[in-house]
Scaffold this motif. Structure first.
Motif, PDB file in Angstrom:
ATOM      1  N   LYS A 265       0.829  -1.207   0.000  1.00  0.00           N
ATOM      2  CA  LYS A 265       0.000   0.000   0.000  1.00  0.00           C
ATOM      3  C   LYS A 265       0.862   1.254   0.000  1.00  0.00           C
ATOM      4  CE  LYS A 265      -3.793  -2.268   2.436  1.00  0.00           C
ATOM      5  NZ  LYS A 265      -4.501  -2.374   3.722  1.00  0.00           N
TER       6      LYS A 265
ATOM      7  N   LEU B  76      -6.764   6.736  -4.817  1.00  0.00           N
ATOM      8  CA  LEU B  76      -6.771   5.578  -5.713  1.00  0.00           C
ATOM      9  C   LEU B  76      -6.695   4.268  -4.930  1.00  0.00           C
ATOM     10  CD1 LEU B  76      -4.434   6.748  -8.596  1.00  0.00           C
ATOM     11  CD2 LEU B  76      -6.850   6.174  -8.784  1.00  0.00           C
ATOM     12  N   LEU B  77      -5.871   4.254  -3.898  1.00  0.00           N
ATOM     13  CA  LEU B  77      -5.751   3.055  -3.067  1.00  0.00           C
ATOM     14  C   LEU B  77      -7.079   2.722  -2.406  1.00  0.00           C
ATOM     15  CD1 LEU B  77      -3.884   0.879  -1.869  1.00  0.00           C
ATOM     16  CD2 LEU B  77      -3.445   2.460   0.012  1.00  0.00           C
TER      17      LEU B  77
ATOM     18  N   VAL C 133      -9.420   1.290  -5.112  1.00  0.00           N
ATOM     19  CA  VAL C 133      -9.059  -0.072  -5.508  1.00  0.00           C
ATOM     20  C   VAL C 133      -9.417  -1.066  -4.413  1.00  0.00           C
ATOM     21  CG1 VAL C 133      -7.096  -1.593  -5.971  1.00  0.00           C
ATOM     22  CG2 VAL C 133      -7.271   0.605  -7.143  1.00  0.00           C
TER      23      VAL C 133
ATOM     24  N   ASN D  83     -13.256  -1.568  -4.186  1.00  0.00           N
ATOM     25  CA  ASN D  83     -13.775  -2.393  -5.280  1.00  0.00           C
ATOM     26  C   ASN D  83     -13.307  -3.834  -5.167  1.00  0.00           C
ATOM     27  OD1 ASN D  83     -15.321  -0.454  -6.521  1.00  0.00           O
ATOM     28  ND2 ASN D  83     -13.636   0.273  -7.785  1.00  0.00           N
ATOM     29  N   LEU D  84     -12.098  -4.042  -4.674  1.00  0.00           N
ATOM     30  CA  LEU D  84     -11.606  -5.394  -4.478  1.00  0.00           C
ATOM     31  C   LEU D  84     -12.435  -6.116  -3.419  1.00  0.00           C
ATOM     32  CD1 LEU D  84      -9.442  -7.461  -5.250  1.00  0.00           C
ATOM     33  CD2 LEU D  84      -8.011  -6.513  -3.442  1.00  0.00           C
TER      34      LEU D  84
END
Length: 74
Positions: free
Chosen positions: A19, A58-59, A62, A65-66
């Protein structure tokens, strides 16, 4: 069946490093892009700081959504 060779602490450490690396990669990328415009040192610092903010966003996107994707597989 063979399990993971990593302990839970090692997995958490690896995930944290990934991360941080992701955020730093985005920040460095924005700093390098800013260098193409011949910035002042303050402008370069602002670009890198903005890169950190964008990288964290962005992290978050992501990982959110993961998590949704993983829950849909179960």
């Amino acid at each position: 069946m063979v399990g993971s060779s990593l302990t839970d602490d090692e997995k958490e450490t690896a995930n944290t490093r990934l991360k941080i690396g992701f955020v730093l990669l985005v920040a460095a990328s924005m700093g390098l892009m800013a260098l193409q415009a011949d910035p002042t040192p303050i402008q370069l610092l602002v670009a890198v700081a903005a890169g950190i903010v964008v990288g964290v966003g962005l992290l978050w996107f992501v990982l959110r959504n993961l998590a949704d994707y993983r829950s849909s597989l179960r």
